[in-house]
Design an enzyme around this catalytic site. Structure first.
Site, PDB file in Angstrom:
ATOM      1  N   GLY A 176       6.517  32.977  -5.863  1.00 23.38           N
ATOM      2  CA  GLY A 176       6.487  34.105  -6.791  1.00 23.38           C
ATOM      3  C   GLY A 176       6.147  35.422  -6.115  1.00 23.38           C
ATOM      4  O   GLY A 176       6.001  35.509  -4.885  1.00 23.38           O
TER       5      GLY A 176
ATOM      6  N   ASP B 200       5.906  25.030  -4.765  1.00 23.64           N
ATOM      7  CA  ASP B 200       6.455  25.663  -5.969  1.00 23.64           C
ATOM      8  C   ASP B 200       7.345  24.622  -6.653  1.00 23.64           C
ATOM      9  O   ASP B 200       7.758  23.635  -6.034  1.00 23.64           O
ATOM     10  CB  ASP B 200       7.277  26.913  -5.601  1.00 23.64           C
TER      11      ASP B 200
ATOM     12  N   TYR C 250       0.325  34.543 -22.987  1.00 23.75           N
ATOM     13  CA  TYR C 250      -0.121  34.608 -21.589  1.00 23.75           C
ATOM     14  C   TYR C 250      -1.589  35.024 -21.527  1.00 23.75           C
ATOM     15  O   TYR C 250      -2.406  34.395 -20.838  1.00 23.75           O
ATOM     16  CB  TYR C 250       0.770  35.622 -20.864  1.00 23.75           C
TER      17      TYR C 250
HETATM   18  P1  NAD Z   1       5.750  34.922 -10.579  1.00 23.23           P
HETATM   19  O1  NAD Z   1       6.307  34.712 -11.924  1.00 23.23           O
HETATM   20  O2  NAD Z   1       6.398  35.892  -9.664  1.00 23.23           O
HETATM   21  O3  NAD Z   1       5.644  33.545  -9.815  1.00 23.23           O
HETATM   22  C1  NAD Z   1       5.171  32.370 -10.426  1.00 23.23           C
HETATM   23  C2  NAD Z   1       5.663  31.189  -9.622  1.00 23.23           C
HETATM   24  O4  NAD Z   1       5.179  30.005 -10.261  1.00 23.23           O
HETATM   25  C3  NAD Z   1       7.206  31.097  -9.586  1.00 23.23           C
HETATM   26  O5  NAD Z   1       7.639  30.999  -8.240  1.00 23.23           O
HETATM   27  C4  NAD Z   1       7.509  29.807 -10.362  1.00 23.23           C
HETATM   28  O6  NAD Z   1       8.608  29.092  -9.842  1.00 23.23           O
HETATM   29  C5  NAD Z   1       6.217  29.042 -10.184  1.00 23.23           C
HETATM   30  N1  NAD Z   1       5.994  28.034 -11.216  1.00 23.23           N
HETATM   31  C6  NAD Z   1       6.178  28.140 -12.559  1.00 23.23           C
HETATM   32  N2  NAD Z   1       5.863  26.975 -13.155  1.00 23.23           N
HETATM   33  C7  NAD Z   1       5.462  26.132 -12.175  1.00 23.23           C
HETATM   34  C8  NAD Z   1       4.999  24.794 -12.154  1.00 23.23           C
HETATM   35  N3  NAD Z   1       4.887  24.062 -13.276  1.00 23.23           N
HETATM   36  N4  NAD Z   1       4.667  24.242 -10.965  1.00 23.23           N
HETATM   37  C9  NAD Z   1       4.768  24.960  -9.821  1.00 23.23           C
HETATM   38  N5  NAD Z   1       5.210  26.210  -9.777  1.00 23.23           N
HETATM   39  C10 NAD Z   1       5.543  26.803 -10.947  1.00 23.23           C
HETATM   40  O7  NAD Z   1       4.199  35.304 -10.778  1.00 23.23           O
HETATM   41  P2  NAD Z   1       3.289  36.193  -9.814  1.00 23.23           P
HETATM   42  O8  NAD Z   1       3.473  37.605 -10.214  1.00 23.23           O
HETATM   43  O9  NAD Z   1       3.454  35.795  -8.415  1.00 23.23           O
HETATM   44  O10 NAD Z   1       1.849  35.773 -10.341  1.00 23.23           O
HETATM   45  C11 NAD Z   1       1.043  34.821  -9.657  1.00 23.23           C
HETATM   46  C12 NAD Z   1      -0.251  34.668 -10.428  1.00 23.23           C
HETATM   47  O11 NAD Z   1      -0.914  35.932 -10.485  1.00 23.23           O
HETATM   48  C13 NAD Z   1      -0.057  34.210 -11.875  1.00 23.23           C
HETATM   49  O12 NAD Z   1      -1.072  33.310 -12.216  1.00 23.23           O
HETATM   50  C14 NAD Z   1      -0.194  35.486 -12.664  1.00 23.23           C
HETATM   51  O13 NAD Z   1      -0.674  35.240 -13.944  1.00 23.23           O
HETATM   52  C15 NAD Z   1      -1.191  36.251 -11.835  1.00 23.23           C
HETATM   53  N6  NAD Z   1      -1.063  37.692 -12.063  1.00 23.23           N
HETATM   54  C16 NAD Z   1       0.007  38.386 -11.565  1.00 23.23           C
HETATM   55  C17 NAD Z   1       0.105  39.742 -11.808  1.00 23.23           C
HETATM   56  C18 NAD Z   1       1.258  40.544 -11.300  1.00 23.23           C
HETATM   57  O14 NAD Z   1       1.328  41.761 -11.584  1.00 23.23           O
HETATM   58  N7  NAD Z   1       2.191  39.954 -10.558  1.00 23.23           N
HETATM   59  C19 NAD Z   1      -0.904  40.402 -12.544  1.00 23.23           C
HETATM   60  C20 NAD Z   1      -1.940  39.657 -13.060  1.00 23.23           C
HETATM   61  C21 NAD Z   1      -2.042  38.300 -12.789  1.00 23.23           C
HETATM   62  N1  SER Z   2       1.637  41.970 -14.309  1.00 25.22           N
HETATM   63  C1  SER Z   2       1.261  40.972 -15.265  1.00 25.22           C
HETATM   64  C2  SER Z   2       2.155  41.022 -16.446  1.00 25.22           C
HETATM   65  O1  SER Z   2       2.659  42.101 -16.733  1.00 25.22           O
HETATM   66  C3  SER Z   2      -0.162  41.210 -15.713  1.00 25.22           C
HETATM   67  O2  SER Z   2      -0.786  39.990 -15.750  1.00 25.22           O
HETATM   68  O3  SER Z   2       2.323  40.021 -17.083  1.00 25.22           O
END
Ligand code: NAD
Ligand code: SER
Length: 318
Positions: A11, A34, A139
């Site tokens: 991700g 993943d 979420y």
């Molecule tokens: P993303 O959606 O880019 O990536 C999530 C990854 O999880 C994907 O590669 C997907 O294939 C994988 N996935 C989904 N279901 C799965 C499963 N059952 N088993 C294994 N893999 C699985 O998300 P991200 O932006 O990289 O976020 C990573 C973490 O950080 C998450 O927990 C998210 O809530 C948290 N987060 C992200 C942000 C942001 O701005 N990106 C902000 C706040 C929190």
């Molecule tokens: N960047 C994330 C979202 O928009 C915040 O957790 O879902």
């Protein structure tokens, strides 16, 4: 020596965090996993459904894993398309990771939370650590539950789980996967491509954001902090910068004067309007010395420089 397992490594955050952990601990000590395959991955990679506790346990035992970074989740905007499915993935994977970690005596677990834990009934101008948590998205509800379960596993079993409420994360290394803050990454790509950006968030909606490098550094710093410094066992507020779509467009226009924006807010606008504008992260600053390094101007220069480089490189390959 740490042996690390990462879930959701393909991700937006996982791609960058994995590379950083490889640089710190060595490629042979980091297992990226993943649900989706990653054939070009440079290092150790395995397909792993993070909702399967037995598969996680098998991986832990096979590779003598000592730390887990549990990133797999369905994010805010994508989550609203299938609320119960999102709850299922986010909570099942959380329990699978926490149970496998507890049973296999994992030393430390990182579980990211989010600004999505907050709802409309907080002081949006400066949201404190202990604000009311009444999110409007599935979420956000899953992250509130996850934070409370993290605290429970620490109090009940002594499992050392550490967590940050990430703001919207903005990076050039990877593309976002279905969040409300994704606009702040897309905008830079459109600016470099010389296209008008049609923003799905209204011009004056302010949100907390963070540059990827700062988000990754915060993650490493909280994981490396001495255990006695971690006083919040739900999740720490984490802040860096806050801006509106019209403010980020203005800063991009200083670098690319021809860049233009239009606004077509959709359902994500309602989500954004329910989140804080500015986060108070003083407990993180006090307990483990958190300090961001990037503001909007510095981040914008770096984003535009790096994204332009990527597109130029792609053109050379063609
Ligand atoms: P993303 O959606 O880019 O990536 C999530 C990854 O999880 C994907 O590669 C997907 O294939 C994988 N996935 C989904 N279901 C799965 C499963 N059952 N088993 C294994 N893999 C699985 O998300 P991200 O932006 O990289 O976020 C990573 C973490 O950080 C998450 O927990 C998210 O809530 C948290 N987060 C992200 C942000 C942001 O701005 N990106 C902000 C706040 C929190
Ligand atoms: N960047 C994330 C979202 O928009 C915040 O957790 O879902």
């Amino acid at each position: 020596m740490a042996n690390i397992l990462i879930t959701g490594a393909n991700g937006q955050v996982g791609k960058v965090l994995t590379a950083k952990l490889q640089a710190i601990y060595g490629k042979n000590s980091v297992w990226a996993t993943d649900l989706r395959d990653n054939p070009n991955f440079d290092g150790k990679f395995g397909i792993l459904d993070a909702t399967e506790e037995s598969a996680i346990s098998a991986m832990i035992q096979k590779h003598q894993i000592t730390e887990i970074y549990h990133l797999a989740a369905i994010l805010s905007a994508k989550g609203e398309a299938n609320p119960l499915g999102t709850w299922d993935v986010n909570m099942k994977s959380l329990f699978a990771v926490f149970e496998a970690a507890r049973k296999n005596k994992i030393q430390k677990v990182f579980f990211p939370s989010s600004i999505a834990v907050f709802g409309p009934n907080v002081n949006r101008a400066l949201t404190p650590q202990n604000a009311n948590l009444d999110p409007t998205t599935v979420y956000g509800i899953s992250k509130v539950a996850g934070e409370n379960w993290a605290n429970y596993y620490f109090q009940r079993y002594g499992l050392d789980i550490r967590s940050l409420r990430y703001p919207g994360i903005i990076g050039y290394q990877s593309l976002p996967g279905g969040g409300t803050t994704d606009y702040a990454v897309e905008i830079y790509h459109k600016a470099i491509l010389g296209e008008t950006y049609d923003c799905f968030i209204a011009a004056n909606t302010k949100l907390p954001m963070i540059f990827m490098d700062d988000a990754i550094r915060a993650t490493i710093e909280i994981m490396q902090a001495p255990q006695e410094n971690i006083k919040t066992r739900t999740a720490y507020n984490l802040a860096s910068m806050s801006f509106t779509p019209s403010e980020i467009a203005g800063v991009i226009q200083k670098e690319i004067p021809a860049f233009s924006m239009k606004y077509t807010p959709d359902f994500r606008q309602d989500i954004a309007a329910s989140w804080p504008e500015v986060i108070d992260d003083s407990p993180a600053r006090q307990d483990w010395n958190w300090k961001p390094a990037y503001d909007l101007e510095k981040m914008t220069k770096e984003m535009l420089f790096q994204i332009e480089k990527q597109y130029n490189k792609a053109l050379e390959v063609e």
